[in-house]
Design an enzyme around this catalytic site. Structure first.
Site, PDB file in Angstrom:
ATOM      1  CG  ASN A   7      -1.835   1.154   1.313  1.00 24.28           C
ATOM      2  OD1 ASN A   7      -1.737   2.078   0.505  1.00 24.28           O
ATOM      3  ND2 ASN A   7      -2.729   1.144   2.279  1.00 24.28           N
ATOM      4  NE  ARG A  99      -5.927   2.069  -0.502  1.00 27.66           N
ATOM      5  CZ  ARG A  99      -5.886   3.205   0.149  1.00 27.66           C
ATOM      6  NH1 ARG A  99      -4.786   3.588   0.762  1.00 27.66           N
ATOM      7  NH2 ARG A  99      -6.933   3.973   0.202  1.00 27.66           N
ATOM      8  CG  HIS A 189     -13.011   3.839   2.679  1.00 29.61           C
ATOM      9  ND1 HIS A 189     -13.690   4.767   3.422  1.00 29.61           N
ATOM     10  CD2 HIS A 189     -11.702   4.003   2.985  1.00 29.61           C
ATOM     11  CE1 HIS A 189     -12.839   5.479   4.140  1.00 29.61           C
ATOM     12  NE2 HIS A 189     -11.618   5.035   3.885  1.00 29.61           N
ATOM     13  NE  ARG A 250      -9.927  13.123   2.854  1.00 30.14           N
ATOM     14  CZ  ARG A 250      -9.704  11.802   2.933  1.00 30.14           C
ATOM     15  NH1 ARG A 250     -10.623  10.987   3.401  1.00 30.14           N
ATOM     16  NH2 ARG A 250      -8.560  11.316   2.517  1.00 30.14           N
ATOM     17  CD  GLU A 396      -9.153  -1.053   3.470  1.00 29.93           C
ATOM     18  OE1 GLU A 396      -8.794  -0.833   4.640  1.00 29.93           O
ATOM     19  OE2 GLU A 396      -9.321  -0.154   2.643  1.00 29.93           O
TER      20      GLU A 396
END
Ligand code: ADP
Length: 415
Positions: A7, A99, A189, A250, A396
């Protein structure tokens, strides 16, 4: 097979080595062999490497780039000192799973990376400049280090949401902006939402087509997805990960006209505002303290901090509203699934999100809810509640490793 999962971000590289194959996937007996992270700080990197069941190694190294970091990871994994089970040389790694954040409209599932795929991923750079460039550096590093024969697999954050219909993915902006620049909702996601939907189906022992759930990934980034008949039909993140739920830093949804207003009032440039809404807003912006939910919960409880409490309240209120919206979009759901660092570990946040939803049949059992705060998996709703509520830890990296197995075994059934 042993799969190296990479990743690669703009400031860090996370990795795992996972032993898995088609039989292990079927029996859910995949095994993580090693994991770690390289964090770049200028020319210096902080490196943490762990073989499963062994103490973590911490060090610093003068690493220039992604290639040097991947090389360091590989050298450690195959070294005698690391004691990573079953790995003694480069040839004990059988595929590399990457990823990739943005797959645009091109990628609807994970793929084996070829020259053509790589240029298609490059074309998506303009949709996620920082992320996709870093991901591509990881792919190039792996191709150089392992050679042409090594299968490299790309797993996209956006792919699971490619089943959204036009009515869900189009913004009410002039249509030609979509035609010209592909401005639309993509959602992110996706690997996490897909993984927990898959675990839900296993736990409930039902077919994929029977999965009608709302998944809430609440971590540093947060998103909700409406999954109907096994497919994502709506999701809260948009063209970029900024839209939707309140997140660590965010803002999530807000009136876009505010941007011009802030620019005029505060004298900020477009770039500064982008940073303000992505890096200084959300839980951090409201509380003025931290983006870390655990710290906010402690502040609110121990010191009664008003703005910490407000940040938690706004976070939960927004998440409840999304559940309500998705229940409408789906004409009802069978379950709500909580995942991500906050969703998996915070009974209080789950309680606050669900407490106003009882008339929709969503009722949490307070005692059960309290028992899920350490990464375990199971039901937290009351016995007779019409809608089940689950906590399912995401994974993940495991899904990336499994997709690598499927793609190298020509078994596309689980993709
Ligand atoms: P990322 O999105 O970076 O992978 P995580 O999924 O690990 O992040 O989620 C990080 C968030 O989870 C942080 O806000 C952290 O405070 C929160 N978190 C972790 N453990 C708990 C806990 N026990 N209670 C409340 N929040 C928690």
């Amino acid at each position: 097979m042993n799969i190296l999962v990479l990743n690669c971000g703009s400031s860090s590289i996370k990795f795992q080595v996972i032993a898995t194959d088609l039989e292990r996937i079927e029996k859910n007996t995949d095994e993580r062999l090693a994991h770690g992270i390289v964090e770049f700080h200028g020319g210096q990197a902080i490196v943490t490497l762990s073989a499963e069941g062994k103490a973590a190694h911490h060090s610093t190294a003068p690493l220039r780039d992604t290639r040097a970091a991947v090389k360091l990871i590989l050298n450690w994994v195959i070294s005698k000192e690391s004691e990573v089970k079953a790995i003694k040389s480069k040839s004990d790694i059988h595929a590399v799973g990457h990823r990739v954040v943005h797959g645009g409209e091109k990628f609807k599932a994970s793929v084996l990376i070829t020259g053509e795929v790589l240029s298609d991923i490059e074309e998506c750079i303009e949709l996620a400049p920082l992320h996709n460039s870093a991901n591509i550096q990881g792919i190039n590093a792996s191709r150089e280090i392992f050679g042409e024969e090594m299968p490299n697999i790309a797993v996209f954050d956006t792919a699971f949401h490619q089943t959204l219909s036009e009515k869900a993915f189009l913004y009410a902006l002039p249509y030609q902006l979509y035609r010209r620049h592909k401005i639309r909702r993509y959602g992110f996601h996706g690997t996490s939402h897909r993984y927990v939907a898959y675990r839900f189906r296993q736990l409930e022992k039902i077919e994929r087509e029977k999965v009608n759930i709302i998944t809430l990934h609440l971590g540093n980034g947060c998103s909700a997805a409406a999954i109907k008949n096994g497919d994502s039909i709506d999701t809260s993140m948009g063209m970029t990960p900024l839209e939707g739920l309140v997140m660590g830093t965010r803002a999530g949804d807000f009136d876009p006209a505010i941007i011009d207003f802030i620019a005029a009032k505060e004298g900020l440039s477009a770039l500064e505002i982008e940073s303000l809404v992505n890096k200084q807003s959300g839980l951090l912006g409201i509380s003025g303290l931290t983006n870390d939910m655990r710290e906010l919960l402690a502040e609110a409880k121990e010191n009664g901090d008003r703005r910490a409490r407000l940040a938690i309240e706004i976070f939960c209120y927004r998440a409840s509203k999304y559940i309500g919206a998705y229940l409408a979009a789906m004409n009802g759901a069978d379950a709500i699934v909580f995942t991500g660092g906050i969703g998996e570990n915070s009974p209080e946040v789950r309680r606050l999100i669900c407490e106003k939803l009882s008339w929709m049949g969503i009722e949490i059992d307070p005692l059960l809810n309290e028992t899920f705060s350490n990464g375990s998996e199971g039901i937290i709703s009351k016995d007779k509640a019409r809608v089940k509520v689950y906590v399912i830890p995401t994974n993940e990296e495991l899904l990336i490793a499994r997709d690598a197995v499927r793609l190298t075994s020509n078994d596309a059934s689980g993709l």
